[in-house]
Design a protein around this motif. Structure first.
Motif, PDB file in Angstrom:
ATOM      1  N   TYR A  51     -74.201  13.668-169.188  1.00  0.00           N
ATOM      2  CA  TYR A  51     -74.895  14.001-167.943  1.00  0.00           C
ATOM      3  C   TYR A  51     -74.354  13.208-166.756  1.00  0.00           C
ATOM      4  CZ  TYR A  51     -78.883  15.409-165.018  1.00  0.00           C
ATOM      5  OH  TYR A  51     -79.675  15.950-164.033  1.00  0.00           O
ATOM      6  N   ALA A  52     -74.058  11.939-166.969  1.00  0.00           N
ATOM      7  CA  ALA A  52     -73.668  11.072-165.851  1.00  0.00           C
ATOM      8  C   ALA A  52     -72.424  11.600-165.134  1.00  0.00           C
ATOM      9  CB  ALA A  52     -73.420   9.648-166.347  1.00  0.00           C
ATOM     10  N   ARG A  53     -71.491  12.191-165.894  1.00  0.00           N
ATOM     11  CA  ARG A  53     -70.234  12.618-165.278  1.00  0.00           C
ATOM     12  C   ARG A  53     -70.100  14.136-165.143  1.00  0.00           C
ATOM     13  NH1 ARG A  53     -65.073   9.814-167.768  1.00  0.00           N
ATOM     14  NH2 ARG A  53     -64.161  11.086-166.106  1.00  0.00           N
ATOM     15  N   TYR A  54     -70.832  14.895-165.956  1.00  0.00           N
ATOM     16  CA  TYR A  54     -70.564  16.334-165.992  1.00  0.00           C
ATOM     17  C   TYR A  54     -71.759  17.204-165.629  1.00  0.00           C
ATOM     18  CZ  TYR A  54     -66.034  15.203-167.893  1.00  0.00           C
ATOM     19  OH  TYR A  54     -64.758  14.710-168.028  1.00  0.00           O
ATOM     20  N   ASN A  55     -72.894  16.611-165.322  1.00  0.00           N
ATOM     21  CA  ASN A  55     -73.979  17.431-164.820  1.00  0.00           C
ATOM     22  C   ASN A  55     -73.563  18.061-163.497  1.00  0.00           C
ATOM     23  OD1 ASN A  55     -76.731  18.427-164.625  1.00  0.00           O
ATOM     24  ND2 ASN A  55     -77.006  16.910-163.006  1.00  0.00           N
ATOM     25  N   THR A  56     -73.804  19.357-163.347  1.00  0.00           N
ATOM     26  CA  THR A  56     -73.459  20.187-162.183  1.00  0.00           C
ATOM     27  C   THR A  56     -71.951  20.397-162.041  1.00  0.00           C
ATOM     28  OG1 THR A  56     -73.232  18.510-160.419  1.00  0.00           O
ATOM     29  CG2 THR A  56     -75.479  19.238-160.971  1.00  0.00           C
ATOM     30  N   ARG A  57     -71.161  20.041-163.069  1.00  0.00           N
ATOM     31  CA  ARG A  57     -69.705  20.188-162.993  1.00  0.00           C
ATOM     32  C   ARG A  57     -69.193  20.972-164.206  1.00  0.00           C
ATOM     33  NH1 ARG A  57     -68.574  13.734-161.792  1.00  0.00           N
ATOM     34  NH2 ARG A  57     -69.904  13.594-159.926  1.00  0.00           N
ATOM     35  N   PRO A  58     -68.000  21.550-164.089  1.00  0.00           N
ATOM     36  CA  PRO A  58     -67.409  22.197-165.269  1.00  0.00           C
ATOM     37  C   PRO A  58     -67.323  21.199-166.419  1.00  0.00           C
ATOM     38  CG  PRO A  58     -66.178  22.776-163.296  1.00  0.00           C
ATOM     39  CD  PRO A  58     -67.149  21.701-162.894  1.00  0.00           C
ATOM     40  N   TYR A  59     -67.635  21.649-167.615  1.00  0.00           N
ATOM     41  CA  TYR A  59     -67.704  20.757-168.772  1.00  0.00           C
ATOM     42  C   TYR A  59     -67.200  21.489-169.996  1.00  0.00           C
ATOM     43  CZ  TYR A  59     -71.793  23.359-170.439  1.00  0.00           C
ATOM     44  OH  TYR A  59     -72.623  24.342-170.924  1.00  0.00           O
ATOM     45  N   ARG A  60     -66.979  20.741-171.059  1.00  0.00           N
ATOM     46  CA  ARG A  60     -66.430  21.331-172.286  1.00  0.00           C
ATOM     47  C   ARG A  60     -67.381  21.199-173.475  1.00  0.00           C
ATOM     48  NH1 ARG A  60     -60.535  19.846-175.071  1.00  0.00           N
ATOM     49  NH2 ARG A  60     -60.905  20.968-177.049  1.00  0.00           N
ATOM     50  N   TYR A  61     -68.113  20.086-173.548  1.00  0.00           N
ATOM     51  CA  TYR A  61     -68.897  19.801-174.746  1.00  0.00           C
ATOM     52  C   TYR A  61     -70.391  19.733-174.450  1.00  0.00           C
ATOM     53  CZ  TYR A  61     -64.307  18.074-176.291  1.00  0.00           C
ATOM     54  OH  TYR A  61     -62.969  17.950-176.582  1.00  0.00           O
ATOM     55  N   SER A  85     -77.131  23.163-159.977  1.00  0.00           N
ATOM     56  CA  SER A  85     -75.709  22.907-159.748  1.00  0.00           C
ATOM     57  C   SER A  85     -75.583  21.950-158.573  1.00  0.00           C
ATOM     58  CB  SER A  85     -74.968  24.218-159.489  1.00  0.00           C
ATOM     59  OG  SER A  85     -75.377  24.774-158.245  1.00  0.00           O
ATOM     60  N   GLU A  86     -74.364  21.768-158.090  1.00  0.00           N
ATOM     61  CA  GLU A  86     -74.154  20.824-156.996  1.00  0.00           C
ATOM     62  C   GLU A  86     -74.932  21.212-155.748  1.00  0.00           C
ATOM     63  OE1 GLU A  86     -70.495  18.827-154.382  1.00  0.00           O
ATOM     64  OE2 GLU A  86     -70.085  20.355-155.910  1.00  0.00           O
ATOM     65  N   ASN A  87     -74.998  22.522-155.457  1.00  0.00           N
ATOM     66  CA  ASN A  87     -75.616  22.970-154.206  1.00  0.00           C
ATOM     67  C   ASN A  87     -76.838  23.860-154.383  1.00  0.00           C
ATOM     68  OD1 ASN A  87     -73.625  21.880-152.204  1.00  0.00           O
ATOM     69  ND2 ASN A  87     -72.233  23.151-153.426  1.00  0.00           N
ATOM     70  N   TYR A  88     -77.172  24.205-155.629  1.00  0.00           N
ATOM     71  CA  TYR A  88     -78.248  25.175-155.842  1.00  0.00           C
ATOM     72  C   TYR A  88     -79.208  24.723-156.943  1.00  0.00           C
ATOM     73  CZ  TYR A  88     -75.096  28.207-153.220  1.00  0.00           C
ATOM     74  OH  TYR A  88     -74.273  28.741-152.246  1.00  0.00           O
ATOM     75  N   VAL A  89     -80.454  25.109-156.763  1.00  0.00           N
ATOM     76  CA  VAL A  89     -81.443  25.055-157.831  1.00  0.00           C
ATOM     77  C   VAL A  89     -81.636  26.489-158.320  1.00  0.00           C
ATOM     78  CG1 VAL A  89     -83.892  24.718-158.356  1.00  0.00           C
ATOM     79  CG2 VAL A  89     -82.631  22.970-157.087  1.00  0.00           C
ATOM     80  N   VAL A  90     -81.663  26.673-159.627  1.00  0.00           N
ATOM     81  CA  VAL A  90     -81.855  27.994-160.216  1.00  0.00           C
ATOM     82  C   VAL A  90     -83.153  27.978-161.013  1.00  0.00           C
ATOM     83  CG1 VAL A  90     -80.880  29.820-161.639  1.00  0.00           C
ATOM     84  CG2 VAL A  90     -79.357  28.260-160.399  1.00  0.00           C
ATOM     85  N   PHE A  91     -84.116  28.756-160.542  1.00  0.00           N
ATOM     86  CA  PHE A  91     -85.370  28.899-161.269  1.00  0.00           C
ATOM     87  C   PHE A  91     -85.347  30.214-162.030  1.00  0.00           C
ATOM     88  CE2 PHE A  91     -89.631  30.915-161.212  1.00  0.00           C
ATOM     89  CZ  PHE A  91     -90.159  30.173-162.267  1.00  0.00           C
TER      90      PHE A  91
END
Length: 555
Positions: A438-448, A259-265
């Motif tokens: 990915y360019a606009r919605y990676n790590t952000r709320p998304y719909r598709y 996410s924007e601030n975290y890595v999740v393993f």
């Protein structure tokens, strides 16, 4: 669900045909092909959007035997790199086998000399008995057969697999510029083929390390820019090391979430038995036989602040699951959403033995019917858990979310998932190879998101999932097998799904051509296809490199 009547009719007809006659044979999809080193022109049907100008690069296995010896597993085939260049309503195609050390040694000796994931190289038959016996006590070298993905570090593209070896490639020629070893720069014994990127180009990845204290999972950060002309992975840094729950049996993983601030393993109960790996050559066993599923161990989601490298004191647990690919992860209202394509067991890898993929009829049906399928799921992790957080109640207060998170002890929160699909999706099998804008919605709320549907051992449809209402759209044609869908945004796009989907579609049917499919991402209707007059095997992952400048703020 939004499926055209003709698509539904074809799907039902095809499903009935399979029930009556068995799954269609797909052996040609995993057969060796020749490389096409000089670009060839494709035949366009429909049209290519005028704004679409760039290249689609794909990676995957393309050679499955040397001499009389054949690889055992789909993952073992020699890396074949593909390039579809798109410009001015024209598409050209070329391919090139990666001249890895493995490929060159195998070619020179006309036999398999380098061990791969599911194939153990046998001792040289020209050596005497004593020499052949001694070679069984030598650890197999990690393969540099980088057949999984194209990845980007500091502006350069590399092809990678899951070992510590990559190849920096020339995108014009598809040839290797240099072999690069992660372990020369940081203390890791491998890295995934699925890094994540911040908007400024900073890359994050995961890699294992094996020490006297046991196995560790390392979060790697690579800065976005070079410090000099010879710089490759210099200044790469391990920002956090997570000890394996079982020091001699770490988890296998193919990707991770960010996410924007975290890595999740995600530490899943799909385990590598290090002792078996160390003795594998002596026992005559390949790496894939040293991976096992432990249904009695829970899954742990480790959350690490990617800026400080500090892991959360809370361990988020879930029931046993396995996964290959994350979809997306984002933070909102004090929660971290982690979306994955999940399976309920970990036996899937050995479904892709070459002998299974080349079966037909009832034998192929039997393999398919025993498979577990991946479906999209969301975990909701509460980020602010402390000594005042109550026990035994659902901490997920997000409106309309069916996921749960309950504090079970001081440092354990147990999570159950929410399905990101309805029951009607099961008609199309599981979902894999998920992709987003990915360019606009990676790590952000998304719909598709977009994925391949699996009513076969490989993808046989393309699916667009709409998380609002959990609806989906499908592209499907009998006897065609689409690969990972790549989303390309339209220049100046405002809407999330304003763009096209690119997918290489393969067929085993003689007289029909493989083609590059172009779909309108919004309607999921076909815009055009570029037919290729040569055979292409089914591959893994790819990237699109645009020649069109994306307006600032959309990258």
């Amino acid at each position: 669900m939004e499926i055209g009547a003709s698509t539904r009719a074809m799907a039902t007809e095809e499903k009935n045909r399979w029930r009556a006659k068995g799954l269609p044979c797909i052996a040609p999809l995993v057969s060796s092909v020749n490389e096409t080193t000089v670009p060839i022109t494709t035949e366009i049907h429909g049209h290519v959007p005028a704004w679409l100008s760039g290249s689609l690069y794909r990676n995957g296995p393309g050679k499955f035997e040397f001499g009389t010896q054949t690889y055992n597993h789909w993952f073992d085939g020699m890396a074949l790199l593909h390039k579809f260049k798109i410009k001015g309503n024209q598409v050209t195609y070329k391919s090139h086998f990666l001249r890895s050390d493995s490929y060159k040694a195998n070619s020179e000796h006309n036999r398999i000399t380098a061990s791969e994931f599911g194939t153990l190289a046998m001792p040289d038959p020209c050596k005497n008995f004593f020499q052949r016996f001694l070679t069984r006590f030598v650890m197999p070298k990690p393969t540099d057969n980088a057949s999984v993905h194209f990845v980007k570090y500091k502006g350069d593209y590399y092809v990678s697999t899951e070992t510590n070896l990559m190849h920096r490639v020339d995108l014009e020629t598809l040839m290797s510029k240099e072999k690069v070893d992660w372990s020369k720069f940081i203390a890791v014994n491998g890295a995934t083929a699925h890094p994540h990127y911040d908007p400024d180009g900073t890359a994050y990845n995961m890699g294992n390390s094996y020490t006297k204290k046991g196995a560790f999972y390392n979060i790697i950060r690579v800065p976005p820019e070079k410090t000099g002309p010879e710089d490759s992975l210099q200044e790469a840094k391990v920002v956090c090391s997570i000890p394996s729950a079982n020091k001699n049996k770490p988890s296998y993983y193919h990707s991770f979430a960010m996410s924007e601030n975290y890595v999740v393993f995600i530490e899943q109960p799909l385990k590598l038995d290090l002792l078996q790996i160390l003795t594998g050559k002596l026992r005559g066993r390949a790496l894939n036989t040293c991976i096992y599923w432990d249904p009695h161990q829970e899954t742990v989601l480790h959350v690490v602040n990617k800026h400080t490298g500090k892991p959360s004191a809370v361990k988020y647990q879930a029931r046993p699951l396995s996964f290959f690919h994350q979809i997306n992860a984002f933070e909102e209202d004090g929660f971290l959403m982690v979306d994955l394509c999940c399976l309920d067991d970990g036996r899937v890898m050995n479904n892709f033995l070459i002998q299974n993929l080349r079966k037909s009829g009832e034998a192929l049906d039997e393999v398919y019917n025993e498979m577990c399928f991946a479906f999209p799921r969301r975990f909701v992790l509460p980020l602010h858990v402390d000594e005042n957080t109550p026990y035994g109640q659902n901490l997920n207060t997000r409106h309309c979310s069916l996921a749960t998170a309950m504090k079970m002890s001081k440092d354990v929160v147990f999570c159950t998932h929410e399905d990101l699909h309805g029951d009607d999706l099961r008609e199309y099998g599981g979902l894999e190879f998920p992709q987003i804008n990915y360019a606009r919605y990676n790590t952000r709320p998304y719909r598709y998101f977009y994925a391949c549907g699996f009513r076969h051992l490989v993808g046989d449809s393309l699916i667009k999932m709409d998380l609002q209402g959990k609806k989906f759209k499908v592209w499907y044609q009998p006897d065609f097998y689409p690969s990972e869908p790549i989303f390309v945004p339209s220049p100046g796009a405002v809407d999330e799904d304003d763009g096209v989907i690119l997918s290489v579609v393969i067929t085993p049917i003689q007289g029909k051509n493989t083609f590059l499919l172009i779909l309108d991402a919004r309607t999921f209707e076909e815009l055009g296809r570029a037919e290729v007059p040569v055979q292409i095997p089914y591959g893994f992952h790819g990237v699109y490199e645009s020649e069109v400048l994306i307006p600032q703020g959309q990258a």
